[in-house]
Scaffold this motif. Structure first.
Motif, PDB file in Angstrom:
ATOM      1  N   ASP A  39       0.843  -1.199   0.000  1.00  0.00           N
ATOM      2  CA  ASP A  39       0.000   0.000   0.000  1.00  0.00           C
ATOM      3  C   ASP A  39       0.881   1.253   0.000  1.00  0.00           C
ATOM      4  N   ILE A  40       0.384   2.313  -0.629  1.00  0.00           N
ATOM      5  CA  ILE A  40       1.142   3.570  -0.679  1.00  0.00           C
ATOM      6  C   ILE A  40       1.039   4.280   0.665  1.00  0.00           C
ATOM      7  N   LEU A  41       2.190   4.535   1.251  1.00  0.00           N
ATOM      8  CA  LEU A  41       2.268   5.268   2.513  1.00  0.00           C
ATOM      9  C   LEU A  41       2.484   6.761   2.302  1.00  0.00           C
ATOM     10  N   ALA A  42       3.304   7.095   1.292  1.00  0.00           N
ATOM     11  CA  ALA A  42       3.632   8.501   1.043  1.00  0.00           C
ATOM     12  C   ALA A  42       4.195   8.658  -0.357  1.00  0.00           C
ATOM     13  N   GLU A  43       4.099   9.872  -0.875  1.00  0.00           N
ATOM     14  CA  GLU A  43       4.633  10.203  -2.196  1.00  0.00           C
ATOM     15  C   GLU A  43       5.434  11.491  -2.100  1.00  0.00           C
ATOM     16  N   GLY A  44       6.380  11.653  -3.003  1.00  0.00           N
ATOM     17  CA  GLY A  44       7.154  12.890  -3.031  1.00  0.00           C
ATOM     18  C   GLY A  44       7.841  13.084  -4.362  1.00  0.00           C
ATOM     19  N   TRP A  45       8.298  14.290  -4.591  1.00  0.00           N
ATOM     20  CA  TRP A  45       9.098  14.581  -5.788  1.00  0.00           C
ATOM     21  C   TRP A  45      10.003  15.753  -5.495  1.00  0.00           C
ATOM     22  N   HIS A  46      10.990  15.927  -6.369  1.00  0.00           N
ATOM     23  CA  HIS A  46      11.957  17.004  -6.183  1.00  0.00           C
ATOM     24  C   HIS A  46      11.389  18.291  -6.744  1.00  0.00           C
ATOM     25  N   HIS A  47      11.260  19.306  -5.886  1.00  0.00           N
ATOM     26  CA  HIS A  47      10.612  20.554  -6.271  1.00  0.00           C
ATOM     27  C   HIS A  47      11.586  21.601  -6.813  1.00  0.00           C
ATOM     28  N   GLY A  48      12.864  21.299  -6.899  1.00  0.00           N
ATOM     29  CA  GLY A  48      13.820  22.253  -7.448  1.00  0.00           C
ATOM     30  C   GLY A  48      15.078  22.354  -6.606  1.00  0.00           C
ATOM     31  N   ALA A  49      16.075  23.036  -7.155  1.00  0.00           N
ATOM     32  CA  ALA A  49      17.381  23.145  -6.505  1.00  0.00           C
ATOM     33  C   ALA A  49      17.248  23.671  -5.084  1.00  0.00           C
ATOM     34  N   GLY A  50      17.903  22.967  -4.150  1.00  0.00           N
ATOM     35  CA  GLY A  50      17.897  23.375  -2.754  1.00  0.00           C
ATOM     36  C   GLY A  50      16.763  22.805  -1.939  1.00  0.00           C
ATOM     37  N   SER A  51      15.758  22.234  -2.613  1.00  0.00           N
ATOM     38  CA  SER A  51      14.631  21.632  -1.890  1.00  0.00           C
ATOM     39  C   SER A  51      14.929  20.166  -1.608  1.00  0.00           C
ATOM     40  N   PRO A  52      14.187  19.530  -0.687  1.00  0.00           N
ATOM     41  CA  PRO A  52      14.440  18.118  -0.385  1.00  0.00           C
ATOM     42  C   PRO A  52      14.316  17.242  -1.629  1.00  0.00           C
ATOM     43  N   HIS A  53      15.166  16.239  -1.723  1.00  0.00           N
ATOM     44  CA  HIS A  53      15.064  15.295  -2.821  1.00  0.00           C
ATOM     45  C   HIS A  53      13.784  14.475  -2.674  1.00  0.00           C
ATOM     46  N   ALA A  54      13.414  13.763  -3.731  1.00  0.00           N
ATOM     47  CA  ALA A  54      12.118  13.090  -3.783  1.00  0.00           C
ATOM     48  C   ALA A  54      11.922  12.128  -2.617  1.00  0.00           C
ATOM     49  N   GLU A  55      12.968  11.345  -2.285  1.00  0.00           N
ATOM     50  CA  GLU A  55      12.851  10.372  -1.199  1.00  0.00           C
ATOM     51  C   GLU A  55      12.595  11.062   0.134  1.00  0.00           C
ATOM     52  N   VAL A  56      13.330  12.126   0.380  1.00  0.00           N
ATOM     53  CA  VAL A  56      13.181  12.861   1.636  1.00  0.00           C
ATOM     54  C   VAL A  56      11.836  13.578   1.678  1.00  0.00           C
ATOM     55  N   ASP A  57      11.396  14.090   0.525  1.00  0.00           N
ATOM     56  CA  ASP A  57      10.088  14.741   0.452  1.00  0.00           C
ATOM     57  C   ASP A  57       8.991  13.753   0.828  1.00  0.00           C
ATOM     58  N   ALA A  58       9.100  12.516   0.337  1.00  0.00           N
ATOM     59  CA  ALA A  58       8.102  11.499   0.675  1.00  0.00           C
ATOM     60  C   ALA A  58       8.189  11.106   2.158  1.00  0.00           C
ATOM     61  N   LEU A  59       9.403  10.869   2.645  1.00  0.00           N
ATOM     62  CA  LEU A  59       9.574  10.454   4.045  1.00  0.00           C
ATOM     63  C   LEU A  59       9.085  11.526   5.024  1.00  0.00           C
ATOM     64  N   SER A  60       9.195  12.790   4.620  1.00  0.00           N
ATOM     65  CA  SER A  60       8.798  13.882   5.516  1.00  0.00           C
ATOM     66  C   SER A  60       7.301  13.880   5.809  1.00  0.00           C
ATOM     67  N   LYS A  61       6.527  13.150   5.002  1.00  0.00           N
ATOM     68  CA  LYS A  61       5.076  13.102   5.187  1.00  0.00           C
ATOM     69  C   LYS A  61       4.650  11.958   6.106  1.00  0.00           C
ATOM     70  N   LEU A  62       5.639  11.219   6.636  1.00  0.00           N
ATOM     71  CA  LEU A  62       5.350  10.089   7.515  1.00  0.00           C
ATOM     72  C   LEU A  62       5.761  10.385   8.959  1.00  0.00           C
ATOM     73  N   ASP A  63       5.079   9.770   9.891  1.00  0.00           N
ATOM     74  CA  ASP A  63       5.484   9.872  11.289  1.00  0.00           C
ATOM     75  C   ASP A  63       6.783   9.103  11.493  1.00  0.00           C
ATOM     76  N   PRO A  64       7.583   9.478  12.496  1.00  0.00           N
ATOM     77  CA  PRO A  64       8.816   8.746  12.776  1.00  0.00           C
ATOM     78  C   PRO A  64       8.535   7.250  12.964  1.00  0.00           C
ATOM     79  N   GLY A  65       9.304   6.432  12.297  1.00  0.00           N
ATOM     80  CA  GLY A  65       9.169   4.988  12.404  1.00  0.00           C
ATOM     81  C   GLY A  65       8.172   4.374  11.451  1.00  0.00           C
ATOM     82  N   ALA A  66       7.384   5.194  10.757  1.00  0.00           N
ATOM     83  CA  ALA A  66       6.338   4.657   9.886  1.00  0.00           C
ATOM     84  C   ALA A  66       6.892   3.996   8.629  1.00  0.00           C
ATOM     85  N   ALA A  67       8.134   4.317   8.278  1.00  0.00           N
ATOM     86  CA  ALA A  67       8.732   3.731   7.075  1.00  0.00           C
ATOM     87  C   ALA A  67       9.553   2.486   7.383  1.00  0.00           C
ATOM     88  N   ARG A  68       9.592   2.052   8.631  1.00  0.00           N
ATOM     89  CA  ARG A  68      10.406   0.887   8.973  1.00  0.00           C
ATOM     90  C   ARG A  68       9.845  -0.360   8.278  1.00  0.00           C
TER      91      ARG A  68
END
Length: 344
Positions: A39-68
């Motif tokens: 199941d999809i837990l989170a999605e993300g993409w790179h919004h431009g230079a200096g912004s979080p990369h896609a993986e980090v953008d997706a992880l930032s939408k999850l609670d700590p430990g939710a991606a384990r």
């Protein structure tokens, strides 16, 4: 471990997300985080230079430990270096991700290597899922990384006997509406569109990308190459993007400056003289030849002198696709001696 159906669907979604990001000095990248059940837990993409990369953008939408124990599906190999942001490979490890599926290897000498870092830490890694689609999305960035210049597409329209115009110089229209619409769609996908001053003075092109009577939202930057002056009332000066003018015939210098400006893809459709110059200089990554079922004769060839004096010196091409467009046929090709990764 084989890629499963949920991961394939997630990669298709990640590619859609990647396309939302801006084209520029950084690649367009999308990421989807899947639960162990798919199941999809989170999605993300790179919004431009200096912004979080896609993986980090997706992880930032999850609670700590939710991606384990989760799976990260990414369109480009997670980076392995610290720039404006930290290494995505480390972010995935710290989040507890147990599996990573990605489409393309990162060609960067500094940024690449994320997959090896993940594997060394015990993460299951699969590469190559929907690589062709990912490559098509960021081919300009890939070429810029490998060659230090923009990806160059040279386009021309020709009669079946290889002419770009009739004897009186008229060329509108050799091809039909389907082919012309395809050209405008491809213009809109490029960072810049280049013509020579000869074509500009003869045809006064606007160099816009049009969808019927409307303009595409994304417009290429007009580039004019040559030593002749551009009239003050030229259509290109009314383009939505400010035109760049190069009073030179040094194509290497032009591409170097465009690369320095963050331009990663150039669409060349400036007539036989400019097209032939790019081919002769070995600066073509893709050829788009629109072939119409008409005969014109005469000497107005689609290409002129490209430095070939014998058949042994011919510029050999590999055909990627033959695409029917109404009554016309589009040949999409790349130089045969260039690896597909660097050419397409």
């Amino acid at each position: 471990m084989a890629v499963n159906e949920a991961e394939r669907r997630a990669m298709s979604r990640a590619l859609e997300l990647a396309a939302l990001g801006p084209r520029g000095v950084n690649p367009q990248v999308g990421a989807v985080i899947l639960s162990p059940e798919g199941d999809i837990l989170a999605e993300g993409w790179h919004h431009g230079a200096g912004s979080p990369h896609a993986e980090v953008d997706a992880l930032s939408k999850l609670d700590p430990g939710a991606a384990r124990g989760a799976t990260a599906v990414v369109t480009l190999e997670p980076c392995n270096h610290t720039g404006r942001t930290g290494p995505c490979a480390v972010a995935l490890l710290e989040a507890g991700v147990s599996r990573v599926v990605y489409a393309l290897d990162d060609p960067g000498a500094v940024s690449g290597g994320g997959a090896d870092r993940l594997r060394a830490a015990g993460v299951s890694v699969d590469a190559g899922e929907q690589a062709d689609s990912a490559h098509a999305l960021i081919h300009g960035w890939l070429t810029a990384q490998r060659l230090g210049r923009p990806h160059v597409t040279v386009k021309w329209a020709q009669s079946l006997d290889g002419r770009a115009a009739a004897s009186d110089g008229s060329s509108q229209w050799i091809t039909g509406p389907e082919a012309r619409a395809d050209v405008h769609r491809r213009r809109a996908a490029a960072d810049a569109i280049a013509v020579g001053t000869g074509t500009l003075l003869a045809d006064d092109p606007s160099l816009t990308a049009r969808d019927g009577d409307a303009l595409y939202e994304q417009q290429p930057i007009p580039v004019v190459i040559g030593s002749r002056a551009t009239p003050d009332d030229a259509a290109v000066r009314r383009h939505p993007k400010t035109a760049l003018f190069y009073d030179t015939h040094d194509l290497h210098a032009v591409l170097a400056d465009l690369h320095a400006r963050g331009i990663q893809s150039v669409f060349v459709e400036g007539g036989p003289t400019l097209a032939s110059a790019f081919v002769a200089a070995g600066l073509v990554d893709r050829v788009l030849a629109y072939i119409a079922p008409v005969l014109l004769g005469g000497d107005r060839l689609a290409l002129t002198d490209i430095g070939v004096e014998s058949i042994d010196a011919a510029h050999r091409l590999t055909i990627d696709e033959w695409q029917p467009l109404g009554a016309d046929l589009l040949a999409i090709a790349h130089p045969a001696l260039t690896t597909e990764e660097g050419a397409a």
